[in-house]
Design a protein around this motif. Sequence first.
Motif, PDB file in Angstrom:
ATOM      1  N   SER A   1       0.846  -1.404   0.187  1.00 20.67           N
ATOM      2  CA  SER A   1      -0.210   0.417   0.312  1.00 20.67           C
ATOM      3  C   SER A   1       0.638   1.447   0.354  1.00 20.67           C
ATOM      4  N   ALA A   2       0.018   2.035  -0.480  1.00 21.97           N
ATOM      5  CA  ALA A   2       0.482   4.082  -0.948  1.00 21.97           C
ATOM      6  C   ALA A   2       0.232   4.169   0.997  1.00 21.97           C
ATOM      7  N   HIS A   3       0.581   3.695   2.344  1.00 24.47           N
ATOM      8  CA  HIS A   3       0.904   4.502   3.497  1.00 24.47           C
ATOM      9  C   HIS A   3       1.422   3.953   4.301  1.00 24.47           C
TER      10      HIS A   3
ATOM     11  N   THR B   1     -21.930   6.417  -1.867  1.00 26.85           N
ATOM     12  CA  THR B   1     -22.005   6.196  -3.460  1.00 26.85           C
ATOM     13  C   THR B   1     -19.881   6.210  -3.574  1.00 26.85           C
ATOM     14  N   GLN B   2     -19.925   6.070  -2.012  1.00 25.38           N
ATOM     15  CA  GLN B   2     -17.981   5.689  -1.988  1.00 25.38           C
ATOM     16  C   GLN B   2     -17.878   4.647  -1.531  1.00 25.38           C
ATOM     17  N   HIS B   3     -16.320   3.810  -2.746  1.00 23.74           N
ATOM     18  CA  HIS B   3     -16.311   2.595  -2.169  1.00 23.74           C
ATOM     19  C   HIS B   3     -14.905   2.931  -1.323  1.00 23.74           C
ATOM     20  N   TYR B   4     -15.542   1.530   0.289  1.00 23.31           N
ATOM     21  CA  TYR B   4     -13.929   1.735   0.846  1.00 23.31           C
ATOM     22  C   TYR B   4     -13.003   0.490   0.277  1.00 23.31           C
TER      23      TYR B   4
ATOM     24  N   HIS C   1      -8.068   6.429   1.585  1.00 32.13           N
ATOM     25  CA  HIS C   1      -7.981   7.356   0.389  1.00 32.13           C
ATOM     26  C   HIS C   1      -9.822   8.486   0.163  1.00 32.13           C
ATOM     27  N   THR C   2     -10.389   7.861   1.681  1.00 30.74           N
ATOM     28  CA  THR C   2     -11.650   8.497   2.390  1.00 30.74           C
ATOM     29  C   THR C   2     -11.645   8.882   3.226  1.00 30.74           C
TER      30      THR C   2
ATOM     31  N   PHE D   1     -14.856  17.489   6.401  1.00 33.33           N
ATOM     32  CA  PHE D   1     -12.899  17.091   5.442  1.00 33.33           C
ATOM     33  C   PHE D   1     -12.710  16.151   5.724  1.00 33.33           C
ATOM     34  N   PHE D   2     -11.714  16.162   4.950  1.00 31.89           N
ATOM     35  CA  PHE D   2     -11.476  14.584   4.475  1.00 31.89           C
ATOM     36  C   PHE D   2      -9.685  14.813   4.931  1.00 31.89           C
ATOM     37  N   GLU D   3      -9.178  13.489   5.134  1.00 30.59           N
ATOM     38  CA  GLU D   3      -7.700  13.731   4.671  1.00 30.59           C
ATOM     39  C   GLU D   3      -6.848  13.943   3.446  1.00 30.59           C
ATOM     40  N   PRO D   4      -6.212  14.742   2.909  1.00 32.32           N
ATOM     41  CA  PRO D   4      -5.645  14.782   1.519  1.00 32.32           C
ATOM     42  C   PRO D   4      -5.983  13.401   0.940  1.00 32.32           C
ATOM     43  N   PRO D   5      -5.535  13.749  -0.114  1.00 27.09           N
ATOM     44  CA  PRO D   5      -5.963  12.418  -1.489  1.00 27.09           C
ATOM     45  C   PRO D   5      -4.177  11.350  -1.874  1.00 27.09           C
TER      46      PRO D   5
END
Length: 328
Positions: free
Chosen positions: A144-146, A161-164, A172-173, A273-277
Amino acid sequence: MIYLRNMLLLVALLSIVPSSVPDELESHEYMKREHSLIKPYQGTGTSVPYWDFLGSTMVTANYIRLTGDIQSLKGALWNKVPCRVRYWEVQIQFKVHGRGKELFGDGFAFWYVKDPMQSGHVFGSKDYFTGLVIVADTYSNHNSAHKHGHPYVSAMINNGTQHYDHDRDGTHTQLGGCQSKFRNLDHDTHISIKYIKDTLTVSTSIENTRVFKECFTVKGVQLPTGYYFGVSAATGDLADNHDIVSIKAYDLVSLEGDEVLEDRSQVVPAASFFEPPRDHLDDPKPSGLTMWKKIILLILGIGGICGAIFIGGLFYAKQKEQQRKRFY
């Protein structure tokens, strides 16, 4: 008789004295029995009042096991009664443990959603949900990128509407998250999810101090009333025991004014608020070679290297022999 009359008078006077409690503490907590789960669990037969079960869930005397330490299981526990209070807190006592030392998974999740009792691929519940999920993820995907450690606690708001993105821990979300080493501990572990005044606060208690430590807080979170509480868990190629010991739900009654009377039943779940993509990096394609083919190729490779060294040695010896004959 006179003594009793004086005591009653004193109590009456104390009841009309204005409270000196600071504003930040002017909140009363009432445990909601219909949303809580406390030992002993059993009602009549194998049923538990106010709760439904799904998948591999098993009720014991001391805990409710969502999944055992076995691969490819899904289990869930859902409250039958919709939550009508605007401000609430849910405290979960849980235990995640298993035989794995380095590799284990997948984790469990707390839900406050519109549609309960839905099995799926997000820790045993459905993707594209409507509501809130708090994920306690124990599986580390090294592709993963994290860059955070595991276990990892995070939150996601969804309007359907969002995919986990399970492979990347939903980074990402997510609204926020923190690392929490709650797995395979000998003492009690707890998580608190508090929603009040459009602020979501998630805290954990894993150090055997009975004190909650804040994991993250997010403001500007819109949640409606009338959704359902639940917990679910899943195992895949890796496994763990996911046990729920208790669930305690509290009604946080604000003394701010008329805002608690506002109709929130039609609010669409949202967050400001969401964390930066983060870039969605594709994982490297897995090799199509079997283990035996890889071993054969390794042996051939080693043989090729040894052969090259042997031939090189023969060539070097021949060169030395020719140089020696040239001097005679």
